[in-house]
Each structure stands twice: as C-alpha cells, then as structure tokens.
Design a protein around this motif. Structure first.
Motif, mmCIF file in Angstrom:
data_model
loop_
_atom_site.group_PDB
_atom_site.id
_atom_site.type_symbol
_atom_site.label_atom_id
_atom_site.label_comp_id
_atom_site.label_asym_id
_atom_site.label_seq_id
_atom_site.Cartn_x
_atom_site.Cartn_y
_atom_site.Cartn_z
ATOM 1 N N ARG A 262 0.836 -1.188 0.000
ATOM 2 C CA ARG A 262 0.000 0.000 0.000
ATOM 3 C C ARG A 262 0.876 1.245 0.000
ATOM 4 N NH1 ARG A 262 -1.135 3.641 3.819
ATOM 5 N NH2 ARG A 262 -0.009 2.416 5.391
ATOM 6 N N ALA A 263 0.540 2.195 -0.840
ATOM 7 C CA ALA A 263 1.285 3.451 -0.856
ATOM 8 C C ALA A 263 1.033 4.204 0.446
ATOM 9 C CB ALA A 263 0.863 4.308 -2.041
ATOM 10 N N SER A 264 2.102 4.669 1.076
ATOM 11 C CA SER A 264 1.979 5.390 2.338
ATOM 12 C C SER A 264 1.441 6.793 2.101
ATOM 13 C CB SER A 264 3.337 5.475 3.035
ATOM 14 O OG SER A 264 3.825 4.189 3.348
ATOM 15 N N THR A 265 0.916 7.379 3.140
ATOM 16 C CA THR A 265 0.419 8.749 3.043
ATOM 17 C C THR A 265 1.592 9.714 2.960
ATOM 18 O OG1 THR A 265 0.415 9.125 5.433
ATOM 19 C CG2 THR A 265 -1.567 8.107 4.463
ATOM 20 N N ALA A 266 1.319 10.942 2.535
ATOM 21 C CA ALA A 266 2.358 11.959 2.441
ATOM 22 C C ALA A 266 3.009 12.209 3.790
ATOM 23 C CB ALA A 266 1.771 13.253 1.883
ATOM 24 N N ASP A 267 2.223 12.214 4.854
ATOM 25 C CA ASP A 267 2.772 12.440 6.190
ATOM 26 C C ASP A 267 3.672 11.289 6.623
ATOM 27 O OD1 ASP A 267 1.595 14.892 6.434
ATOM 28 O OD2 ASP A 267 -0.135 14.180 7.596
ATOM 29 N N GLU A 268 3.297 10.061 6.258
ATOM 30 C CA GLU A 268 4.129 8.905 6.606
ATOM 31 C C GLU A 268 5.478 8.971 5.893
ATOM 32 O OE1 GLU A 268 1.062 5.242 7.571
ATOM 33 O OE2 GLU A 268 1.307 5.857 5.475
ATOM 34 N N ILE A 269 5.457 9.362 4.629
ATOM 35 C CA ILE A 269 6.707 9.492 3.881
ATOM 36 C C ILE A 269 7.571 10.594 4.476
ATOM 37 C CG2 ILE A 269 7.712 10.154 1.671
ATOM 38 C CD1 ILE A 269 6.661 7.361 1.643
ATOM 39 N N ALA A 270 6.971 11.735 4.790
ATOM 40 C CA ALA A 270 7.725 12.840 5.387
ATOM 41 C C ALA A 270 8.328 12.416 6.718
ATOM 42 C CB ALA A 270 6.817 14.056 5.573
ATOM 43 N N GLY A 271 7.565 11.665 7.514
ATOM 44 C CA GLY A 271 8.079 11.182 8.792
ATOM 45 C C GLY A 271 9.232 10.215 8.617
ATOM 46 N N ALA A 272 9.152 9.361 7.592
ATOM 47 C CA ALA A 272 10.235 8.405 7.341
ATOM 48 C C ALA A 272 11.505 9.128 6.914
ATOM 49 C CB ALA A 272 9.806 7.408 6.266
ATOM 50 N N VAL A 273 11.359 10.141 6.067
ATOM 51 C CA VAL A 273 12.525 10.899 5.616
ATOM 52 C C VAL A 273 13.211 11.578 6.797
ATOM 53 C CG1 VAL A 273 13.279 12.856 4.226
ATOM 54 C CG2 VAL A 273 11.613 11.244 3.307
ATOM 55 N N ALA A 274 12.398 12.136 7.708
ATOM 56 C CA ALA A 274 12.963 12.809 8.884
ATOM 57 C C ALA A 274 13.550 11.810 9.876
ATOM 58 C CB ALA A 274 11.879 13.642 9.569
ATOM 59 N N GLY A 275 12.958 10.622 9.958
ATOM 60 C CA GLY A 275 13.370 9.651 10.970
ATOM 61 C C GLY A 275 14.464 8.702 10.548
ATOM 62 N N TYR A 276 14.631 8.501 9.234
ATOM 63 C CA TYR A 276 15.643 7.561 8.743
ATOM 64 C C TYR A 276 16.663 8.319 7.904
ATOM 65 C CZ TYR A 276 12.267 3.970 10.085
ATOM 66 O OH TYR A 276 11.393 3.169 10.792
ATOM 67 N N GLY A 277 17.858 8.455 8.447
ATOM 68 C CA GLY A 277 18.904 9.176 7.722
ATOM 69 C C GLY A 277 19.403 8.356 6.540
#
Length: 283
Positions: A262-277
């Motif tokens: 399932r494609a993640s929501t925009a907020d989930e993607i933004a959170g992953a980018v911030a949380g995973y270097g």
C-alpha cells in the motif's frame, strides 16, 4: 528531450558499453551536458500515461525532470580484475575495513583495488543523488569532491544552467532549491549492488545498480515521492591518491515488478525521511 546514441563527457564516455545517451537540458540553454549520465526515469507503459524518458548528469536530476513533467506530464598496489569479474560480488562484509577519510560528508581514501573502486562508485552515486544537488553551494561541494578536477569546472557550469529557477519551480521547489513550507523534498539514491566491468592500472569502470526516490512529501503535495530503477556506469580515474569520476553513463533498470504494498500517506513518507537518515557509505 532528445536522445542520441552516444556522447562525450569531458571528452570521454564512461562504461564503454551500450545505453549511453545524449541529453538536452530542460529549457536551460546549456546545450548537451557532460558525457556521463546519472540515472533515468523508468520507461513508461505503452498506454496513455505520460510518454517521457529523461536522462542527465545526476541521478535524481533526471528522475526529478521526469517527476516534474509527470504532473504536467589504500595504498595497495593496483590489481587486475579477476577472470570471474562478471559474477556478482557479494556486498556482505569482506574483512576489509571501510575508509576512515572524509571529504566533507563524502567518504574518501578508497583502496586502489576492486573493492575500493566499487565502494567509491556506490558512494558517489549516493552523493550525486542527494537533495544537496538542488542547491548551488552544496552542489559545487559534492561535484568537486567526487569528480576528477580536470572535468569538474566544465560540469559545474552546465549543472548550474540545468538547475535554473524555472527548473526548480517545475520540480516544486523554491528558486534556491528549498522546499515550500510544510513540505519535505526527498531525493535519495540507494545502491543495490555493484559490478567491476574493467580494472586496469589507474582506471576502472564500475556499474552500480540503484533505486531512487524523488518527490515532495507532506500534506497537499501535488508531486508525491516516486521511485526509479537504473544502472550507472562510472569510469573512475586514480588521481590525488583516490578514485574520482572521469565520466559516466546510464541505462534503465533492471526494474522489478511492483509489489502489492500500500502506498503510504504523504505524512508517513515525510516522517520516514525525517526519521531515517540516508547512507553515506555503501559496501
């Protein structure tokens, strides 16, 4: 965009194989770009979807062009490569310690052997596919850190023309390469594997199979984060006691079949980018 059979970057092409391309920059007036190409958009399905195949000098510059148009459209002695070089080399731990040097945020001081050349190529792909390439100051730092000084100046002038305010706006960024308020710009290249094509004395040609992410994450984004698959062939030169890029070329894929995730929501993607270097050292 027009594609040709081949080109010369800094008077040479990397990889020596097929899949080399000629790039015309997006309304930048910069003309044909440096002979190496970094990455490319996935070939679209043969249907009504936007028909665009874009190639260029930096891995996710090209993915970004496709993305934007979609919405509107060590000191070891040199060694010879083994006779079994075509076989896949494992990327598990090899017993050789990673480099300890660093040129800014980019690892440096690679071994003058097959592993060192593969590590350099993989890490350079990561750096050239980063969001830092969309800002002039960090772009200059990255390009100079990973390229042979003999080609860096010419490449930078063409890249500066390519990353024009109009292009950045088309990608969804501000004129200085920053993301609009409330959005997170994602531009990452992830090496999947490397292969030695040629190694002889002071030169090496390394292929890096990559996947990339590019887009704007966040509530209301009209340019969501998408993925691409591509293989980069970098022609490396031993100079300044390290491997540096002399030229490069690119081809699409290999591209796996899309999974059922399932494609993640925009907020989930933004959170992953911030949380995973992102990684700075591969292999």
């Amino acid at each position: 965009m027009s594609l040709g059979d081949e080109h010369d970057g800094a008077s040479s092409t990397g990889g020596g194989g097929t899949g080399q391309t000629r790039t015309r920059l997006p309304d930048s007036g910069a003309g044909d770009v440096y002979g190496g190409v970094y990455g490319g958009a996935r070939r679209p399905a043969r249907n009504s979807r936007s028909l665009i195949t874009v190639v260029g000098v930096v891995v996710l510059l090209i993915a970004a062009i496709a993305f934007a148009n979609r919405s509107g459209g060590g000191d070891d002695a040199p060694s010879d490569a083994s006779a079994n070089r075509d076989a896949a080399a494992p990327t598990a731990a090899t017993g050789v310690k990673p480099v300890t040097g660093k040129n800014g945020t980019i690892p440096s001081g690679y071994a003058r052997d097959e592993q060192g050349a593969q590590s350099a190529a993989a890490n350079y792909a990561v750096a050239l596919g980063s969001d830092g390439m969309f800002r002039q100051d960090t772009r200059h730092t990255i390009v100079r850190a990973v390229h042979d000084p003999a080609v860096a100046d010419g490449l930078l002038s063409k890249l500066d023309a390519a990353y024009s305010p109009a292009f950045l706006k088309n990608v969804g960024l501000n004129e200085d390469g920053s993301a609009p308020g409330g959005l997170t710009f994602v531009s990452r290249t992830v090496p999947v594997g490397t292969k030695v094509v040629e190694l002889s004395g002071d030169t090496a040609t390394i292929e890096v199979w990559c996947t990339g992410l590019v887009g704007l994450a966040g509530e209301g984004s009209t340019k969501p984060v998408t993925e691409t698959w591509f293989t980069i062939a970098q022609k490396l030169k031993w100079t300044g006691n390290d491997w540096k890029i002399a030229s490069s070329s690119q081809k699409e894929g290999p591209t796996p079949v899309n999974g059922d995730n399932r494609a993640s929501t925009a907020d989930e993607i933004a959170g992953a980018v911030a949380g995973y270097g992102g990684f700075t050292y591969a292999r």
